[in-house]
Write an enzyme that holds these catalytic residues in place. Structure first.
Site, PDB file in Angstrom:
ATOM      1  CG  HIS A 146      -1.682   1.312   1.448  1.00 37.27           C
ATOM      2  ND1 HIS A 146      -2.901   1.492   1.053  1.00 37.27           N
ATOM      3  CD2 HIS A 146      -1.453   2.506   2.008  1.00 37.27           C
ATOM      4  CE1 HIS A 146      -3.161   2.711   1.484  1.00 37.27           C
ATOM      5  NE2 HIS A 146      -2.255   3.356   1.990  1.00 37.27           N
ATOM      6  CD  GLU A 147       1.998   3.197   3.714  1.00 38.75           C
ATOM      7  OE1 GLU A 147       2.110   4.331   3.125  1.00 38.75           O
ATOM      8  OE2 GLU A 147       0.770   3.110   4.368  1.00 38.75           O
ATOM      9  CG  HIS A 150       0.282   6.128  -0.503  1.00 35.94           C
ATOM     10  ND1 HIS A 150      -0.554   6.992  -1.044  1.00 35.94           N
ATOM     11  CD2 HIS A 150       0.062   5.648   0.663  1.00 35.94           C
ATOM     12  CE1 HIS A 150      -1.615   6.816  -0.215  1.00 35.94           C
ATOM     13  NE2 HIS A 150      -1.300   6.038   0.822  1.00 35.94           N
ATOM     14  CD  GLU A 227      -4.763   6.566   2.373  1.00 30.79           C
ATOM     15  OE1 GLU A 227      -4.379   5.443   2.494  1.00 30.79           O
ATOM     16  OE2 GLU A 227      -3.877   7.327   2.346  1.00 30.79           O
TER      17      GLU A 227
END
Length: 302
Positions: A146-147, A150, A227
C-alpha cells in the site's frame, strides 16, 4: 477533534507564513493603497508564494517525518526481521518500477505505516514496531505494498501541488474580498481606505483562516481518494486477500490510542475512527469499512 485542529493548524501555518512574506515584501501595503490593483498580477504573486511554501515542505518531508515519528532508518539489518523488511520492500519496489526507498521503523504500539519523500525514486517507507509485532508477514507485506503504491503513484508530489494551488487561492481571495470590503465601507467617503492600515491586515488574516479551513476540506477529499488508489496498488502487488486482511486487522485495532503525529496523518495507512460529520469532512482517510468494501467489489469484478 484535537487531530482536526492540528491538521488545520499545519495547513494554515503554510498559508500564514507565505502571507507574512507578502507583507514583508510590501505587496499588501501596495494593495491597501491601490484599490484598483490588477487581479492577475496578484494571482501570479500568490501562486508563486503559495507554491513555494508547499514545495519547501515537500523537500523537507523525509527529515520532518523522521523527526516527528522517531523513525530509525535501517542502514544495516540487526536481525532477521529487519532483513525480511528490507528484502520485502526491495521486491515490492522492483515490481512497482521505483527505486528502493529508505526503510525505517518508528516506536508506536499501534499498527501503522507511512510513506513520504520528494519524488518516487527518493522516498521513505516506515512501519511501526506494533505493526511488525501484531500482524502476520503477509499482512505486513500488504501494508508495505500500500505504501509503495503511494510512492509509485506520485501521491506526495500531487498532494503538494494541490496544497500549493489551494494556498494560492486562499491568499488571493482573502485579499480580493478584503479589497471589496474596504471599497464598500469607503463609499461616499473622501477616505478611500475605510478599514485603515491595520484593519486591512486583520481582515485579510481572518479571511485566510476562514478560506483555509474550507480549502482544507478539498485537500482532505483528495487524500481520501488517493487511499483507494493505494489500496488497489497494494492489492495488485500483494494480493487482494492479504490487503483486505491487513485492513481488517487495522480496523480491529482502532480502539487503541492513535500515536501518529497529526502532521503525518495524510501519509499513514490509517487515521482511525471518523464518526462525526466534521471528522469525515476533514479526515485524510476513508472509513476502513469503505476501503475493505471497495477491495472486495474490485476482486469480485475480476
Amino acid at each position: 477533534m484535537m487531530r482536526i485542529a492540528l491538521f488545520l493548524a499545519t495547513n494554515l501555518a503554510v498559508v500564514l507564513v507565505a502571507s507574512i512574506t507578502l507583507r514583508l515584501l510590501g505587496v499588501d501595503a501596495y494593495l491597501y493603497q491601490a484599490t484598483g490593483a490588477d487581479p492577475m498580477s496578484l494571482l501570479i504573486v500568490c501562486f508563486v508564494f503559495g507554491m513555494v511554501g508547499s514545495i519547501i515542505s515537500l523537500f523537507m518531508s523525509k527529515t520532518m517525518a523522521k523527526m516527528s515519528t522517531g523513525t530509525q532508518i535501517i542502514e544495516q539489518p540487526r536481525n532477521s526481521q529487519e532483513q525480511w523488511l528490507l528484502d520485502t520492500v526491495a521486491e515490492l519496489a522492483r515490481d512497482a518500477g521505483i527505486k528502493m526507498p529508505d526503510v525505517g521503523i518508528f516506536p508506536a504500539q499501534q499498527s501503522n505505516a507511512f510513506a513520504t519523500g520528494w519524488n518516487r525514486n527518493d522516498a521513505l517507507v516506515a512501519v511501526s514496531a506494533g505493526l511488525m509485532q501484531q500482524m502476520r508477514p503477509e499482512e505486513v507485506r500488504a501494508v508495505l505494498a500500500h505504501e509503495i503504491g503511494h510512492v509509485a503513484n506520485g501521491d506526495m508530489v500531487t498532494l503538494t501541488l494541490i496544497q500549493g494551488v489551494v494556498n494560492t487561492f486562499v491568499m488571493f481571495f482573502a485579499r480580493i474580498v478584503a479589497q471589496a470590503i474596504n471599497a464598500f465601507l469607503s463609499r461616499g467617503s473622501d477616505n478611500g481606505n475605510a478599514l485603515g492600515f491595520m484593519g486591512y491586515f486583520v481582515v485579510v488574516t481572518v479571511l485566510e483562516i476562514v478560506f483555509g479551513i474550507l480549502a482544507s476540506m478539498i485537500v482532505a477529499w483528495f487524500s481520501r481518494w488517493r487511499e483507494y488508489r493505494a489500496d488497489a496498488a497494494g492489492a495488485r502487488l500483494a494480493g487482494s486477500g492479504a490487503m483486505i486482511n491487513a485492513l481488517s486487522r487495522l480496523k480491529a485495532e482502532t480502539q487503541l490510542p492513535d500515536q501518529m503525529p497529526a502532521s503525518m496523518t495524510a501519509m499513514a495507512i490509517t487515521q482511525g475512527r471518523t464518526r462525526q460529520l466534521l471528522q469525515k469532512l476533514f479526515a485524510s482517510h476513508p472509513p476502513l469499512d469503505d476501503r475493505i468494501r471497495a477491495l472486495k467489489e474490485a476482486a469480485y469484478r475480476e
